[in-house]
Design a protein around this motif. Structure first.
Motif, PDB file in Angstrom:
ATOM      1  N   MET A   1      36.491  51.052  52.107  1.00  0.00           N
ATOM      2  CA  MET A   1      36.968  51.176  50.735  1.00  0.00           C
ATOM      3  C   MET A   1      38.057  50.154  50.468  1.00  0.00           C
ATOM      4  SD  MET A   1      38.807  54.516  48.965  1.00  0.00           S
ATOM      5  CE  MET A   1      37.317  55.511  48.844  1.00  0.00           C
ATOM      6  N   VAL A   2      38.088  49.682  49.223  1.00  0.00           N
ATOM      7  CA  VAL A   2      39.146  48.792  48.729  1.00  0.00           C
ATOM      8  C   VAL A   2      39.821  49.526  47.578  1.00  0.00           C
ATOM      9  CG1 VAL A   2      39.607  46.601  47.563  1.00  0.00           C
ATOM     10  CG2 VAL A   2      37.892  46.713  49.383  1.00  0.00           C
ATOM     11  N   VAL A   3      41.156  49.567  47.584  1.00  0.00           N
ATOM     12  CA  VAL A   3      41.910  50.283  46.555  1.00  0.00           C
ATOM     13  C   VAL A   3      42.880  49.330  45.864  1.00  0.00           C
ATOM     14  CG1 VAL A   3      43.480  52.207  46.065  1.00  0.00           C
ATOM     15  CG2 VAL A   3      41.774  52.419  47.894  1.00  0.00           C
ATOM     16  N   LEU A   4      42.892  49.402  44.516  1.00  0.00           N
ATOM     17  CA  LEU A   4      43.795  48.592  43.705  1.00  0.00           C
ATOM     18  C   LEU A   4      44.643  49.501  42.826  1.00  0.00           C
ATOM     19  CD1 LEU A   4      41.269  45.893  42.375  1.00  0.00           C
ATOM     20  CD2 LEU A   4      42.647  45.807  44.479  1.00  0.00           C
ATOM     21  N   PRO A   5      45.961  49.561  43.080  1.00  0.00           N
ATOM     22  CA  PRO A   5      46.825  50.296  42.158  1.00  0.00           C
ATOM     23  C   PRO A   5      47.080  49.447  40.920  1.00  0.00           C
ATOM     24  CG  PRO A   5      48.132  49.367  43.926  1.00  0.00           C
ATOM     25  CD  PRO A   5      46.692  49.044  44.226  1.00  0.00           C
ATOM     26  N   GLY A   6      47.422  50.108  39.838  1.00  0.00           N
ATOM     27  CA  GLY A   6      47.735  49.391  38.598  1.00  0.00           C
ATOM     28  C   GLY A   6      49.191  48.991  38.544  1.00  0.00           C
ATOM     29  N   GLY A   7      49.707  48.956  37.338  1.00  0.00           N
ATOM     30  CA  GLY A   7      51.068  48.503  37.088  1.00  0.00           C
ATOM     31  C   GLY A   7      51.055  47.093  36.538  1.00  0.00           C
ATOM     32  N   MET A   8      52.108  46.782  35.839  1.00  0.00           N
ATOM     33  CA  MET A   8      52.238  45.434  35.283  1.00  0.00           C
ATOM     34  C   MET A   8      53.567  44.846  35.720  1.00  0.00           C
ATOM     35  SD  MET A   8      49.691  44.326  33.679  1.00  0.00           S
ATOM     36  CE  MET A   8      48.184  44.815  32.881  1.00  0.00           C
ATOM     37  N   PRO A   9      53.577  43.615  36.152  1.00  0.00           N
ATOM     38  CA  PRO A   9      52.471  42.669  36.115  1.00  0.00           C
ATOM     39  C   PRO A   9      51.582  42.679  37.362  1.00  0.00           C
ATOM     40  CG  PRO A   9      54.432  41.504  36.778  1.00  0.00           C
ATOM     41  CD  PRO A   9      54.837  42.941  36.537  1.00  0.00           C
ATOM     42  N   GLY A  10      51.663  43.726  38.163  1.00  0.00           N
ATOM     43  CA  GLY A  10      50.857  43.788  39.384  1.00  0.00           C
ATOM     44  C   GLY A  10      49.377  43.584  39.145  1.00  0.00           C
ATOM     45  N   THR A  11      48.861  44.205  38.090  1.00  0.00           N
ATOM     46  CA  THR A  11      47.432  44.073  37.804  1.00  0.00           C
ATOM     47  C   THR A  11      47.062  42.636  37.476  1.00  0.00           C
ATOM     48  OG1 THR A  11      47.269  46.376  37.103  1.00  0.00           O
ATOM     49  CG2 THR A  11      45.555  44.875  36.319  1.00  0.00           C
ATOM     50  N   THR A  12      47.912  41.941  36.736  1.00  0.00           N
ATOM     51  CA  THR A  12      47.595  40.539  36.414  1.00  0.00           C
ATOM     52  C   THR A  12      47.645  39.676  37.670  1.00  0.00           C
ATOM     53  OG1 THR A  12      49.889  40.105  35.742  1.00  0.00           O
ATOM     54  CG2 THR A  12      48.327  40.691  33.996  1.00  0.00           C
ATOM     55  N   HIS A  13      48.510  40.031  38.618  1.00  0.00           N
ATOM     56  CA  HIS A  13      48.536  39.296  39.889  1.00  0.00           C
ATOM     57  C   HIS A  13      47.271  39.570  40.704  1.00  0.00           C
ATOM     58  CE1 HIS A  13      52.510  37.820  39.163  1.00  0.00           C
ATOM     59  NE2 HIS A  13      53.069  39.024  39.213  1.00  0.00           N
ATOM     60  N   LEU A  14      46.800  40.821  40.683  1.00  0.00           N
ATOM     61  CA  LEU A  14      45.529  41.134  41.353  1.00  0.00           C
ATOM     62  C   LEU A  14      44.391  40.352  40.703  1.00  0.00           C
ATOM     63  CD1 LEU A  14      45.824  45.018  41.716  1.00  0.00           C
ATOM     64  CD2 LEU A  14      46.032  43.331  43.560  1.00  0.00           C
ATOM     65  N   MET A  15      44.401  40.309  39.368  1.00  0.00           N
ATOM     66  CA  MET A  15      43.359  39.607  38.620  1.00  0.00           C
ATOM     67  C   MET A  15      43.330  38.123  38.981  1.00  0.00           C
ATOM     68  SD  MET A  15      40.965  39.979  36.290  1.00  0.00           S
ATOM     69  CE  MET A  15      41.248  41.141  34.985  1.00  0.00           C
ATOM     70  N   ALA A  16      44.498  37.535  39.203  1.00  0.00           N
ATOM     71  CA  ALA A  16      44.586  36.095  39.478  1.00  0.00           C
ATOM     72  C   ALA A  16      44.335  35.737  40.939  1.00  0.00           C
ATOM     73  CB  ALA A  16      45.971  35.585  39.065  1.00  0.00           C
ATOM     74  N   SER A  17      44.263  36.727  41.813  1.00  0.00           N
ATOM     75  CA  SER A  17      44.157  36.471  43.248  1.00  0.00           C
ATOM     76  C   SER A  17      42.733  36.100  43.671  1.00  0.00           C
ATOM     77  CB  SER A  17      44.589  37.705  44.034  1.00  0.00           C
ATOM     78  OG  SER A  17      44.236  37.589  45.389  1.00  0.00           O
ATOM     79  N   PRO A  18      42.546  34.895  44.233  1.00  0.00           N
ATOM     80  CA  PRO A  18      41.218  34.552  44.751  1.00  0.00           C
ATOM     81  C   PRO A  18      40.802  35.458  45.908  1.00  0.00           C
ATOM     82  CG  PRO A  18      42.782  32.734  45.095  1.00  0.00           C
ATOM     83  CD  PRO A  18      43.504  33.816  44.352  1.00  0.00           C
ATOM     84  N   VAL A  19      41.773  35.937  46.682  1.00  0.00           N
ATOM     85  CA  VAL A  19      41.445  36.843  47.795  1.00  0.00           C
ATOM     86  C   VAL A  19      40.883  38.149  47.253  1.00  0.00           C
ATOM     87  CG1 VAL A  19      42.414  38.195  49.698  1.00  0.00           C
ATOM     88  CG2 VAL A  19      43.074  35.807  49.405  1.00  0.00           C
ATOM     89  N   VAL A  20      41.523  38.708  46.224  1.00  0.00           N
ATOM     90  CA  VAL A  20      41.024  39.952  45.636  1.00  0.00           C
ATOM     91  C   VAL A  20      39.623  39.739  45.078  1.00  0.00           C
ATOM     92  CG1 VAL A  20      41.372  41.645  43.781  1.00  0.00           C
ATOM     93  CG2 VAL A  20      43.298  40.942  45.218  1.00  0.00           C
ATOM     94  N   ARG A  21      39.393  38.633  44.398  1.00  0.00           N
ATOM     95  CA  ARG A  21      38.051  38.344  43.869  1.00  0.00           C
ATOM     96  C   ARG A  21      37.025  38.295  44.997  1.00  0.00           C
ATOM     97  NH1 ARG A  21      40.896  34.909  40.494  1.00  0.00           N
ATOM     98  NH2 ARG A  21      40.390  33.068  41.708  1.00  0.00           N
ATOM     99  N   GLU A  22      37.355  37.614  46.097  1.00  0.00           N
ATOM    100  CA  GLU A  22      36.433  37.505  47.233  1.00  0.00           C
ATOM    101  C   GLU A  22      36.189  38.858  47.890  1.00  0.00           C
ATOM    102  OE1 GLU A  22      37.889  34.461  49.897  1.00  0.00           O
ATOM    103  OE2 GLU A  22      38.137  33.056  48.220  1.00  0.00           O
ATOM    104  N   VAL A  23      37.266  39.646  48.038  1.00  0.00           N
ATOM    105  CA  VAL A  23      37.143  40.975  48.645  1.00  0.00           C
ATOM    106  C   VAL A  23      36.253  41.865  47.784  1.00  0.00           C
ATOM    107  CG1 VAL A  23      38.448  43.103  49.092  1.00  0.00           C
ATOM    108  CG2 VAL A  23      39.248  40.918  50.028  1.00  0.00           C
ATOM    109  N   LEU A  24      36.446  41.833  46.470  1.00  0.00           N
ATOM    110  CA  LEU A  24      35.621  42.661  45.589  1.00  0.00           C
ATOM    111  C   LEU A  24      34.156  42.221  45.620  1.00  0.00           C
ATOM    112  CD1 LEU A  24      38.001  43.193  42.548  1.00  0.00           C
ATOM    113  CD2 LEU A  24      37.424  44.826  44.376  1.00  0.00           C
ATOM    114  N   ALA A  25      33.923  40.927  45.669  1.00  0.00           N
ATOM    115  CA  ALA A  25      32.541  40.432  45.763  1.00  0.00           C
ATOM    116  C   ALA A  25      31.893  40.906  47.063  1.00  0.00           C
ATOM    117  CB  ALA A  25      32.514  38.908  45.667  1.00  0.00           C
ATOM    118  N   GLU A  26      32.642  40.863  48.144  1.00  0.00           N
ATOM    119  CA  GLU A  26      32.119  41.312  49.440  1.00  0.00           C
ATOM    120  C   GLU A  26      31.898  42.826  49.448  1.00  0.00           C
ATOM    121  OE1 GLU A  26      30.728  40.932  53.388  1.00  0.00           O
ATOM    122  OE2 GLU A  26      30.860  39.563  51.687  1.00  0.00           O
TER     123      GLU A  26
END
Length: 181
Positions: A64-89
């Protein structure tokens, strides 16, 4: 193994309450700091992540992969290439993905909410372009789990436990913390 991602500006309750529920249920969790091993919450609380995202590749033991919210935390998650790659995987492997509050936006933008029922912070619902928004506190649609807001963080955490360990473990855990619901 659960991988929980923390970026500067994360909502402390949305990260720590699910983390606590998972740990109480004896689920192994690794926290991953985005850009730093010591991210600060939106309230300024600094935490020490188990590791950083530097050279992070989703391990084979991931459930499982878990993403907490919050601002600007969510925008940092959105901008992260690692998060994008992890979600794709995670999508490729059909793993559980979970996000709460504003963070379902990240799931939606990365193709994980396509026509799935999901919830998120009410003022963020306009960001959900591919999912089917619902106002429920927590929604499970297949392997995607979403939570509405910080006030739902314990229920969100118990739902993660239910999906990984079963209803009996989650029910015993719920009883042990004496919730008012």
């Amino acid at each position: 193994m659960v991988y929980l991602f923390l970026a500067d500006g994360f909502e402390i309750t949305e990260a720590m309450a699910p983390l606590d529920m998972l740990k109480r249920a004896k689920v192994e969790v690794t926290t991953v700091g985005i850009g730093s091993r010591s991210p600060r919450s939106s309230a300024g609380v600094q935490v020490i992540a188990d590791r950083t995202d530097a050279d992070f590749v989703l391990p084979e033991d991931a459930e499982m992969v878990v993403l907490p919210g919050g601002m600007p935390g969510t925008t940092h998650l959105m901008a992260s290439p690692v998060v994008r790659e992890v979600l794709a995987e995670a999508k490729r492997r059909n793993l559980f993905v979970a996000a709460i509050c504003a963070a379902p936006w990240v799931l939606d933008a990365n193709g994980l909410l396509d026509k799935r029922r999901a919830t998120m912070y009410p003022t963020m619902q306009t960001e959900m372009e591919h999912g089917v928004y619902t106002e429920e506190p927590v929604v499970v649609d297949g392997k995607v789990i979403t939570g509405r807001a910080a006030g739902c963080a314990v229920l969100f955490g118990l739902t993660l436990v239910t999906e990984l360990k079963g209803r009996e473990v989650a029910a015993a855990l719920k009883h042990s913390i004496y919730p008012n619901w």
